[in-house]
Design a protein around this motif. Structure first.
Motif, PDB file in Angstrom:
ATOM      1  N   SER A 130      16.038   2.312  -0.862  1.00  0.00           N
ATOM      2  CA  SER A 130      15.981   2.686   0.630  1.00  0.00           C
ATOM      3  C   SER A 130      14.759   3.884   0.841  1.00  0.00           C
ATOM      4  CB  SER A 130      17.250   3.259   1.205  1.00  0.00           C
ATOM      5  OG  SER A 130      17.694   4.328   0.588  1.00  0.00           O
ATOM      6  N   THR A 131      14.298   4.550  -0.265  1.00  0.00           N
ATOM      7  CA  THR A 131      13.349   5.710  -0.156  1.00  0.00           C
ATOM      8  C   THR A 131      12.166   5.145  -0.530  1.00  0.00           C
ATOM      9  OG1 THR A 131      13.656   6.397  -2.609  1.00  0.00           O
ATOM     10  CG2 THR A 131      15.264   7.364  -0.679  1.00  0.00           C
ATOM     11  N   ALA A 132      11.810   3.731  -0.950  1.00  0.00           N
ATOM     12  CA  ALA A 132      10.699   3.324  -1.491  1.00  0.00           C
ATOM     13  C   ALA A 132       9.443   3.541  -0.427  1.00  0.00           C
ATOM     14  CB  ALA A 132      10.601   2.099  -1.952  1.00  0.00           C
ATOM     15  N   GLY A 133       9.692   3.219   1.030  1.00  0.00           N
ATOM     16  CA  GLY A 133       8.777   3.339   1.953  1.00  0.00           C
ATOM     17  C   GLY A 133       8.217   4.565   2.137  1.00  0.00           C
ATOM     18  N   LEU A 206       8.123  -3.400  -7.338  1.00  0.00           N
ATOM     19  CA  LEU A 206       7.570  -3.222  -8.587  1.00  0.00           C
ATOM     20  C   LEU A 206       6.396  -2.335  -8.583  1.00  0.00           C
ATOM     21  CD1 LEU A 206       7.055  -4.326 -11.646  1.00  0.00           C
ATOM     22  CD2 LEU A 206       5.909  -6.135 -10.826  1.00  0.00           C
ATOM     23  N   GLY A 207       5.503  -2.577  -7.555  1.00  0.00           N
ATOM     24  CA  GLY A 207       4.354  -1.912  -7.531  1.00  0.00           C
ATOM     25  C   GLY A 207       4.528  -0.285  -7.325  1.00  0.00           C
ATOM     26  N   VAL A 208       5.615  -0.196  -6.620  1.00  0.00           N
ATOM     27  CA  VAL A 208       5.829   1.265  -6.170  1.00  0.00           C
ATOM     28  C   VAL A 208       6.430   2.115  -7.486  1.00  0.00           C
ATOM     29  CG1 VAL A 208       7.583   2.840  -4.912  1.00  0.00           C
ATOM     30  CG2 VAL A 208       6.524   0.483  -3.721  1.00  0.00           C
ATOM     31  N   HIS A 209       7.226   1.308  -8.118  1.00  0.00           N
ATOM     32  CA  HIS A 209       7.830   2.018  -9.529  1.00  0.00           C
ATOM     33  C   HIS A 209       6.490   2.287 -10.337  1.00  0.00           C
ATOM     34  CE1 HIS A 209      12.025   2.098  -9.120  1.00  0.00           C
ATOM     35  NE2 HIS A 209      12.084   0.997  -8.244  1.00  0.00           N
ATOM     36  N   ARG A 210       5.801   1.469 -10.497  1.00  0.00           N
ATOM     37  CA  ARG A 210       4.477   1.379 -11.550  1.00  0.00           C
ATOM     38  C   ARG A 210       3.638   2.698 -11.066  1.00  0.00           C
ATOM     39  NH1 ARG A 210       2.616  -4.630 -12.505  1.00  0.00           N
ATOM     40  NH2 ARG A 210       4.216  -5.165 -14.603  1.00  0.00           N
TER      41      ARG A 210
END
Length: 245
Positions: A130-133, A206-210
């Motif tokens: 929920s915090t990725a954005g 995926l792209g956010v975590h990387r």
């Protein structure tokens, strides 16, 4: 480094028998190979941004000793790890096949289940879906504030696209609870429709975590390293921006 490796090998009743070889040297990690009378051993030093990795491997080995490598030595302060060779990787021709990959994914799922809620290690980042954005918006704004000549500077057009991609992330992850990994605890009996829905939603992360992981290395990069490697975090950001269409 070589002296430390020699001492750790000696503690296990072995000795270095040949010339060490630097297998890879990047600013995010250095990997060095040592021939010994008990076979090859591998040394790894991480960038301080990922310096917790060596200690984490050691912690995992205590929790699930049959599922992860058993180190020959760990220096948690310096982020040093020494381990014996464990054979071919999944990119090697001998194991690059679907049945092997399937077996590995199953083993990884079981490993995740067994570790869920058991690992509290310094250095691990928790990024709830929920915090990725908001994390993407924050990174975009930070990069926009950099000098125009900085390798990571973002122009106004890309900042706008980042905001649009963040909105997509908000929508896709709205149905996922912050504890969504608990689904793997019953992964054999889970409804496949639910699994596919959650998989589609989490793929966007995926792209956010990387990107978040890689940005931990940036403070330790000098100007040359940052200039020559800036395309890596920018590529991960591009994966995120693609969500905007």
């Amino acid at each position: 480094m070589d002296a430390w490796v020699g001492d750790r090998i000696a503690e296990h009743g072995g000795r270095v028998t040949g010339t060490p070889v630097t297998y890879r040297a990047r600013f995010w990690s250095v990997v060095r190979c040592y021939p010994t009378d008990n076979g090859l051993v591998w040394f790894k030093e991480n960038n301080p941004g990922h310096g917790f990795e060596a200690g984490l491997v050691d912690t995992l080995a205590q929790l699930v000793p049959d599922d992860v490598i058993a180190s020959l030595g760990v220096d948690r302060v310096r982020g040093w790890l020494l381990a014996p060779d464990h054979g071919a990787t999944l990119t090697h021709g001998d194991v690059e096949d679907q049945p092997t990959r399937y077996a590995v994914v199953q083993a990884l799922a079981r490993l995740q289940c067994s570790l869920l809620g058991r690992v509290a290690h310094p250095g691990i980042i928790t990024l709830a879906p929920s915090t990725a954005g908001d994390r993407v918006r924050s990174i975009a704004n930070e990069w926009a504030a950099l000098q125009p000549t900085h390798p990571l500077h973002l122009n106004a057009k890309l900042v706008k696209r980042a905001g649009q991609a963040a909105d997509v992330l908000d929508r896709r992850t709205a149905s996922i609870s912050d504890g969504y990994l608990t689904i793997w605890c019953d992964w054999l009996g889970v409804d496949l429709q639910v699994l596919r829905r959650d998989l589609a939603a989490t793929e966007a992360l995926l792209g956010v975590h990387r990107l978040v992981s890689w940005l931990r290395l940036v403070p330790y990069a000098d100007a040359i390293e940052l200039r020559t490697r800036a395309e890596i975090p920018r590529r991960y950001l591009a994966q995120v921006l693609a969500l905007a269409g």
